[in-house]
Design an enzyme around this catalytic site. Structure first.
Site, PDB file in Angstrom:
ATOM      1  N   GLU A  69      66.966  -1.753   6.975  1.00 61.20           N
ATOM      2  CA  GLU A  69      68.351  -2.153   7.254  1.00 61.20           C
ATOM      3  C   GLU A  69      68.884  -3.103   6.179  1.00 61.20           C
ATOM      4  O   GLU A  69      70.069  -3.074   5.854  1.00 61.20           O
ATOM      5  CB  GLU A  69      68.459  -2.808   8.635  1.00 61.20           C
ATOM      6  CG  GLU A  69      68.051  -1.912   9.795  1.00 61.20           C
ATOM      7  CD  GLU A  69      68.795  -0.584   9.835  1.00 61.20           C
ATOM      8  OE1 GLU A  69      69.957  -0.531   9.382  1.00 61.20           O
ATOM      9  OE2 GLU A  69      68.209   0.405  10.303  1.00 61.20           O
ATOM     10  N   HIS A  72      70.338  -1.100   3.334  1.00 59.58           N
ATOM     11  CA  HIS A  72      71.710  -0.641   3.631  1.00 59.58           C
ATOM     12  C   HIS A  72      72.698  -1.792   3.415  1.00 59.58           C
ATOM     13  O   HIS A  72      73.752  -1.631   2.803  1.00 59.58           O
ATOM     14  CB  HIS A  72      71.837  -0.219   5.095  1.00 59.58           C
ATOM     15  CG  HIS A  72      71.201   1.092   5.436  1.00 59.58           C
ATOM     16  ND1 HIS A  72      71.458   2.246   4.749  1.00 59.58           N
ATOM     17  CD2 HIS A  72      70.333   1.431   6.425  1.00 59.58           C
ATOM     18  CE1 HIS A  72      70.761   3.245   5.299  1.00 59.58           C
ATOM     19  NE2 HIS A  72      70.069   2.773   6.309  1.00 59.58           N
TER      20      HIS A  72
HETATM   21 ZN   LIG Z   1      69.102   3.798   7.852  1.00 63.36          ZN
END
Ligand SMILES: [Zn+2]
Length: 376
Positions: A69, A72
């Site tokens: 995460e 991202h």
């Molecule tokens: Zn992802």
């Protein structure tokens, strides 16, 4: 949507939170490693060893989800998109990217960053495991990083399924968007694939449950439902955003809102406003400018005997900036703002003067009529 979340720490400027449901996932993973996978792969060790290995494995999962995460989030931030933090929950992790990418290329890199990070981390864990074996570390200890390496590859593969809201679905959307230049159409198809994949998992879950795999079956059933719901919601959100794009708040606001003058007494506020209008919170103005807000709750802090000599500006509170919106700003942004602070009303201002109220109901009514007309 999943109940309460707890702040854990900040890393690279992002707030990391754990939802209460994450605890359930952590326990389930620890238990299935300690009582299932590790005893199966490395028999004849003590239960204490299995549980220690499982706890390390669980923290490894936590780190792996976070790493995915974070990648991202870092890419999103590099493209100038606001990131509201990272939350770990029942089904893994979620980076809260609070705006849509402006170009297909940005969407592509933002989406692919997660699976790339997982593949890299998976390879790193695998290397650690091989190195341990070469150095003569017992095979069951090297088995933990081996498991984490496998887990990360699995995470990357699962996320590359080409259906919204999975990363692969975002990659698909970016590609379709690039090809046809139509974000709504691209989102529609990425969402349809996502819904289909969700239903497939639901079916697999039921099948698996019927075969006697109760925990696993339930698990896939729930993940399938979640993915299907998220796929539908993502399309709706994009559709709404596009419908409101380019329209100003002014078009939807209610003009001449009910406002309370700062110099009014609490008795006047109660008699003339609270009893007369079906609102809970009122904007307070002084010389036409927005001063703050007052509600029933604020009035209740004043003893009844003091109602005639206490003024509204003695008890009113400042209106946080996120509850106001500029008359000429984008209606889509205003809707985002309402969702973020979970309020159905925003005070509309222009040069510090209050010119109207934006009510969620009016925005939704517009969207509903628009979609009915399109269907006709
Ligand atoms: Zn992802």
């Amino acid at each position: 949507m999943f109940g309460e979340s707890f702040r854990l720490f900040r890393i690279l400027g992002f707030e990391i939170r754990a939802n209460v449901t994450w605890l359930f996932l952590a326990l389930l993973v620890t238990w299935s490693l300690a009582a299932g996978l590790f005893p199966f792969a490395f028999p004849d060790l003590s239960p204490r060893t299995y549980w220690l290995m499982a706890i390390v494995g669980m923290f490894g999962l936590f780190f792996s989800l976070l790493f995915h995460e974070l990648s991202h989030s870092v890419v999103a931030r590099a493209f100038g998109l606001p990131v509201g933090g990272i939350t770990l929950f029942l089904f893994g992790g979620m980076a809260e990217i609070q705006a849509e990418a402006k170009r297909p290329r940005e969407e592509f890199w933002m989406a692919i960053a997660g699976p790339i990070a997982s593949v890299v981390l998976g390879a790193a864990f695998y290397l650690v495991s091989v190195l341990m074996l070469l150095l003569g570390v017992p095979d069951y200890i090297a088995g933990v990083p081996l498991y984490l390496g496998f887990l990360n590859i699995l995470l990357a593969v699962f996320n590359m399924v080409p259906g919204f809201p999975m990363d692969g679905g975002r990659v698909l959307r970016a590609a379709l968007w690039h090809l046809k230049g139509d974000l709504r159409w691209a989102t529609l198809w990425a969402s349809r694939f996502g819904q289909g994949f969700g239903l497939l998992l639901v079916a697999l879950g039921i099948y698996s449950f019927l075969l006697g795999n109760f925990v696993g079956g339930m698990w896939w059933f729930l993940i399938g439902l979640f993915i299907r719901g998220a796929a539908i919601a993502s399309y709706r959100q994009v559709d709404t955003q596009l419908a409101l794009k380019g329209q100003t708040v002014r078009r939807f606001m209610t003009t001449d809102p009910v406002t309370v003058p700062a110099e009014a007494t609490i008795r006047e506020f109660v008699d003339d406003y609270l009893y007369h209008h079906a609102h809970d919170v009122f904007p307070v103005i002084r010389d036409g400018k927005l001063l703050g807000r007052i509600s029933l709750r604020h009035a209740k802090t004043v003893p009844r005997a003091d109602w005639d000599r206490t003024r509204v500006d003695d008890v009113c509170r400042q209106l946080p900036e996120e509850f106001t919106v500029d008359a000429d700003s984008d209606a889509a942004q205003a809707l985002d703002r309402m969702q973020q602070n979970q309020s159905g009303r925003l005070v509309v201002t222009e040069n510090g003067r209050i010119v109207g109220i934006l009510v969620l109901k009016d925005l939704l009514r517009y969207l509903q009529i628009r979609s009915e007309l399109e269907r006709a």
